[in-house]
Design a protein around this motif. Sequence first.
Motif, PDB file in Angstrom:
ATOM      1  N   ASP A 350       0.840  -1.199   0.000  1.00  0.00           N
ATOM      2  CA  ASP A 350       0.000   0.000   0.000  1.00  0.00           C
ATOM      3  C   ASP A 350       0.877   1.253   0.000  1.00  0.00           C
ATOM      4  O   ASP A 350       2.019   1.240   0.480  1.00  0.00           O
ATOM      5  N   GLU A 351       0.327   2.354  -0.510  1.00  0.00           N
ATOM      6  CA  GLU A 351       1.089   3.604  -0.549  1.00  0.00           C
ATOM      7  C   GLU A 351       1.417   4.103   0.847  1.00  0.00           C
ATOM      8  O   GLU A 351       2.522   4.554   1.121  1.00  0.00           O
ATOM      9  N   ASN A 352       0.434   4.032   1.740  1.00  0.00           N
ATOM     10  CA  ASN A 352       0.635   4.487   3.119  1.00  0.00           C
ATOM     11  C   ASN A 352       0.357   3.303   4.043  1.00  0.00           C
ATOM     12  O   ASN A 352      -0.779   3.042   4.409  1.00  0.00           O
ATOM     13  N   VAL A 353       1.420   2.581   4.384  1.00  0.00           N
ATOM     14  CA  VAL A 353       1.254   1.351   5.172  1.00  0.00           C
ATOM     15  C   VAL A 353       0.647   1.653   6.529  1.00  0.00           C
ATOM     16  O   VAL A 353      -0.285   0.980   6.979  1.00  0.00           O
ATOM     17  N   LYS A 354       1.153   2.670   7.203  1.00  0.00           N
ATOM     18  CA  LYS A 354       0.649   3.007   8.538  1.00  0.00           C
ATOM     19  C   LYS A 354      -0.819   3.420   8.485  1.00  0.00           C
ATOM     20  O   LYS A 354      -1.624   3.010   9.319  1.00  0.00           O
ATOM     21  N   GLY A 355      -1.178   4.211   7.465  1.00  0.00           N
ATOM     22  CA  GLY A 355      -2.573   4.624   7.317  1.00  0.00           C
ATOM     23  C   GLY A 355      -3.485   3.445   7.041  1.00  0.00           C
ATOM     24  O   GLY A 355      -4.588   3.347   7.593  1.00  0.00           O
ATOM     25  N   SER A 356      -3.016   2.500   6.192  1.00  0.00           N
ATOM     26  CA  SER A 356      -3.805   1.302   5.889  1.00  0.00           C
ATOM     27  C   SER A 356      -4.012   0.458   7.131  1.00  0.00           C
ATOM     28  O   SER A 356      -5.109  -0.046   7.384  1.00  0.00           O
ATOM     29  N   MET A 357      -2.945   0.315   7.938  1.00  0.00           N
ATOM     30  CA  MET A 357      -3.052  -0.484   9.158  1.00  0.00           C
ATOM     31  C   MET A 357      -4.059   0.114  10.133  1.00  0.00           C
ATOM     32  O   MET A 357      -4.890  -0.593  10.708  1.00  0.00           O
ATOM     33  N   ASN A 358      -3.974   1.419  10.317  1.00  0.00           N
ATOM     34  CA  ASN A 358      -4.911   2.083  11.239  1.00  0.00           C
ATOM     35  C   ASN A 358      -6.347   1.953  10.747  1.00  0.00           C
ATOM     36  O   ASN A 358      -7.277   1.723  11.540  1.00  0.00           O
ATOM     37  N   TYR A 359      -6.535   2.078   9.412  1.00  0.00           N
ATOM     38  CA  TYR A 359      -7.880   1.967   8.844  1.00  0.00           C
ATOM     39  C   TYR A 359      -8.439   0.560   9.053  1.00  0.00           C
ATOM     40  O   TYR A 359      -9.592   0.394   9.462  1.00  0.00           O
ATOM     41  N   ILE A 360      -7.599  -0.454   8.765  1.00  0.00           N
ATOM     42  CA  ILE A 360      -8.054  -1.843   8.882  1.00  0.00           C
ATOM     43  C   ILE A 360      -8.327  -2.204  10.344  1.00  0.00           C
ATOM     44  O   ILE A 360      -9.302  -2.896  10.656  1.00  0.00           O
ATOM     45  N   MET A 361      -7.490  -1.728  11.259  1.00  0.00           N
ATOM     46  CA  MET A 361      -7.699  -2.033  12.679  1.00  0.00           C
ATOM     47  C   MET A 361      -9.018  -1.458  13.171  1.00  0.00           C
ATOM     48  O   MET A 361      -9.695  -2.050  14.007  1.00  0.00           O
ATOM     49  N   GLU A 362      -9.394  -0.310  12.612  1.00  0.00           N
ATOM     50  CA  GLU A 362     -10.682   0.288  12.990  1.00  0.00           C
ATOM     51  C   GLU A 362     -11.830  -0.402  12.259  1.00  0.00           C
ATOM     52  O   GLU A 362     -12.878  -0.685  12.853  1.00  0.00           O
ATOM     53  N   LYS A 363     -11.626  -0.698  10.964  1.00  0.00           N
ATOM     54  CA  LYS A 363     -12.675  -1.323  10.159  1.00  0.00           C
ATOM     55  C   LYS A 363     -13.000  -2.728  10.659  1.00  0.00           C
ATOM     56  O   LYS A 363     -14.168  -3.116  10.757  1.00  0.00           O
ATOM     57  N   ALA A 364     -11.957  -3.502  11.010  1.00  0.00           N
ATOM     58  CA  ALA A 364     -12.155  -4.876  11.481  1.00  0.00           C
ATOM     59  C   ALA A 364     -12.392  -4.927  12.979  1.00  0.00           C
ATOM     60  O   ALA A 364     -12.613  -6.009  13.529  1.00  0.00           O
ATOM     61  N   ASN A 365     -12.346  -3.767  13.620  1.00  0.00           N
ATOM     62  CA  ASN A 365     -12.557  -3.688  15.081  1.00  0.00           C
ATOM     63  C   ASN A 365     -11.612  -4.654  15.807  1.00  0.00           C
ATOM     64  O   ASN A 365     -12.035  -5.493  16.593  1.00  0.00           O
ATOM     65  N   ILE A 366     -10.297  -4.528  15.508  1.00  0.00           N
ATOM     66  CA  ILE A 366      -9.295  -5.399  16.134  1.00  0.00           C
ATOM     67  C   ILE A 366      -9.007  -4.892  17.542  1.00  0.00           C
ATOM     68  O   ILE A 366      -8.647  -3.737  17.743  1.00  0.00           O
ATOM     69  N   GLN A 367      -9.177  -5.764  18.522  1.00  0.00           N
ATOM     70  CA  GLN A 367      -8.963  -5.402  19.925  1.00  0.00           C
ATOM     71  C   GLN A 367      -7.874  -6.281  20.520  1.00  0.00           C
ATOM     72  O   GLN A 367      -7.882  -7.499  20.341  1.00  0.00           O
ATOM     73  N   PHE A 368      -6.924  -5.657  21.228  1.00  0.00           N
ATOM     74  CA  PHE A 368      -5.871  -6.397  21.930  1.00  0.00           C
ATOM     75  C   PHE A 368      -6.299  -6.574  23.381  1.00  0.00           C
ATOM     76  O   PHE A 368      -6.579  -5.595  24.076  1.00  0.00           O
ATOM     77  N   LYS A 369      -6.350  -7.813  23.848  1.00  0.00           N
ATOM     78  CA  LYS A 369      -6.790  -8.081  25.216  1.00  0.00           C
ATOM     79  C   LYS A 369      -5.772  -8.958  25.941  1.00  0.00           C
ATOM     80  O   LYS A 369      -5.103  -9.788  25.330  1.00  0.00           O
ATOM     81  N   SER A 370      -5.686  -8.782  27.246  1.00  0.00           N
ATOM     82  CA  SER A 370      -4.828  -9.636  28.068  1.00  0.00           C
ATOM     83  C   SER A 370      -5.595 -10.901  28.456  1.00  0.00           C
ATOM     84  O   SER A 370      -6.780 -10.844  28.768  1.00  0.00           O
ATOM     85  N   VAL A 371      -4.903 -12.047  28.446  1.00  0.00           N
ATOM     86  CA  VAL A 371      -5.518 -13.303  28.867  1.00  0.00           C
ATOM     87  C   VAL A 371      -6.056 -13.181  30.289  1.00  0.00           C
ATOM     88  O   VAL A 371      -7.097 -13.731  30.635  1.00  0.00           O
ATOM     89  N   ASN A 372      -5.342 -12.417  31.139  1.00  0.00           N
ATOM     90  CA  ASN A 372      -5.742 -12.271  32.545  1.00  0.00           C
ATOM     91  C   ASN A 372      -7.122 -11.634  32.691  1.00  0.00           C
ATOM     92  O   ASN A 372      -7.782 -11.825  33.708  1.00  0.00           O
ATOM     93  N   PHE A 373      -7.533 -10.842  31.688  1.00  0.00           N
ATOM     94  CA  PHE A 373      -8.807 -10.126  31.778  1.00  0.00           C
ATOM     95  C   PHE A 373      -9.901 -10.765  30.925  1.00  0.00           C
ATOM     96  O   PHE A 373     -10.971 -10.193  30.766  1.00  0.00           O
ATOM     97  N   MET A 374      -9.630 -11.957  30.368  1.00  0.00           N
ATOM     98  CA  MET A 374     -10.637 -12.638  29.558  1.00  0.00           C
ATOM     99  C   MET A 374     -11.663 -13.353  30.433  1.00  0.00           C
ATOM    100  O   MET A 374     -12.789 -13.588  30.024  1.00  0.00           O
ATOM    101  N   ARG A 375     -11.252 -13.705  31.659  1.00  0.00           N
ATOM    102  CA  ARG A 375     -12.142 -14.473  32.548  1.00  0.00           C
ATOM    103  C   ARG A 375     -13.393 -13.656  32.877  1.00  0.00           C
ATOM    104  O   ARG A 375     -13.316 -12.467  33.169  1.00  0.00           O
ATOM    105  N   GLY A 376     -14.524 -14.310  32.831  1.00  0.00           N
ATOM    106  CA  GLY A 376     -15.779 -13.645  33.177  1.00  0.00           C
ATOM    107  C   GLY A 376     -16.493 -13.019  31.999  1.00  0.00           C
ATOM    108  O   GLY A 376     -17.646 -12.632  32.114  1.00  0.00           O
ATOM    109  N   ARG A 377     -15.808 -12.924  30.851  1.00  0.00           N
ATOM    110  CA  ARG A 377     -16.441 -12.311  29.680  1.00  0.00           C
ATOM    111  C   ARG A 377     -17.276 -13.336  28.927  1.00  0.00           C
ATOM    112  O   ARG A 377     -17.117 -14.545  29.082  1.00  0.00           O
TER     113      ARG A 377
END
Length: 465
Positions: A350-377
């Motif tokens: 892509d022409e703007n790799v950083k811009g594409s990454m930010n767009y895709i992370m928002e479009k795909a709703n990518i969330q980073f979570k800790s295993v320690n906080f997955m319990r109870g969800r």
Amino acid sequence: MPRKKANETKTYVLDTNILLHEPLAFLSFQEHDVVVPMTVLEELDYIKDSKKDVARDARISIRSMEDVLHDATPEQMTEGVTLAGRGSGITAPSGKFSIFSDLELPEDHHVFTSNENDNRIINAALYLQEQKSPGQVVLVTKDINMRLKAKGAGLAHVEDYRTDQLISDIKYLSKGYHTFEGRFWERVKSVESRAEGRDTVHTIAKNILPEAYINEFILDESGEFAGLVESINEDSLEILDLGVERLMSRHAWGINPKNVPQAMALHALLDPHIDLVILTGPAGSGKTLLALAAALEMVVEKNMYDKIIVTRSTPEIAESIGFLPGTEEEKMAPWLAAITDSLEVLHKNDENVKGSMNYIMEKANIQFKSVNFMRGRSIQNAIVILDESQNLTASQLKTIITRCGEGTKLICSGNLAQIDSNYLSAVTSGLTYLVEKFKNFSGSATLNLDGVVRSRLADFAERHL
């Protein structure tokens, strides 16, 4: 039933790490007696109030032991309380459970003079070995160094905890596919074939592959045949004819498989009927890249899921992620660099790799979570990518899998040659346990990616270092 002789009943002395690995381990020794030294209770007491992920396991173990001993007098706790009635079936415990006050051992029974916890537990086991002779006393610990120290100090029987160990050697672990010598059709004497839309399903005799399991891929050495076991009956197998060329033509988010194992993995990842995909293999085999590419394809292009949740086990030193600045996702970013690296690879043109990454992370709703906080969800209609899962125990993996609600797909990946945990090996890892337990589940698929495709340097290093 004839009564067992006293010297046939073994006495198992449990180390702390056994009860952290499996909180109800003291119920797993059938007709034998189980002893927990007071030092172990002290360690559990310290751990239960800590911020470590095993604090919950410590609390469960303490409550379970209290449930057995709550009506016992001090004398009965020392002599032993029967475990009969605490389970069902042939594996139900029937021996005695007791607490041993190793803090009051006479000085002349101290092989180790230093007051370290491991030494106190070994001293207790040696004392019991002397007192219960000729009965057998066994120290059970996952600490390899402690096993060596105990044997060196004169303890005759020292073991690892193997109740949850399903295979004896990693070479017996299911790969997710079976390769026939020569041509597949030369082995088949009779077959019934039917068309299901664009697909062809073959029904063959089960004795051709008697140990087949559901969603196992079938290949032959000629490289012409590729199939998938769709169902298993008493005397027959139904195999979906995939074809090697058709498999290799699969693609996701601009990524094409570089070898047949990757093609099979991509087929399983893109199959909406498979809820759990387990990817094992060496570093550089494409586990994370394939998982992310398939997840983006299904979330962004096909709108099959709402979001992508990425998580992984963090090293012990980072269990409390509070030391890192920022939000939970910002704290997890350093540990999930493999995901951002893969995102860069997927958008490197892509022409703007950083811009594409930010767009895709928002479009795909990518969330980073800790295993320690997955319990109870309760996670609904999402793709969960669990990276580096070889460092998790079976109980930790169960915690994560049981979070997955309706419409959620879980992708577990890991390299059993890169285990960082102090008490896990390739055969006792939760990832190994998961592969063996789920291989007969119709909603799961396992693939071992045995080829390194990252670079010729990585390939050479994996094979020769």
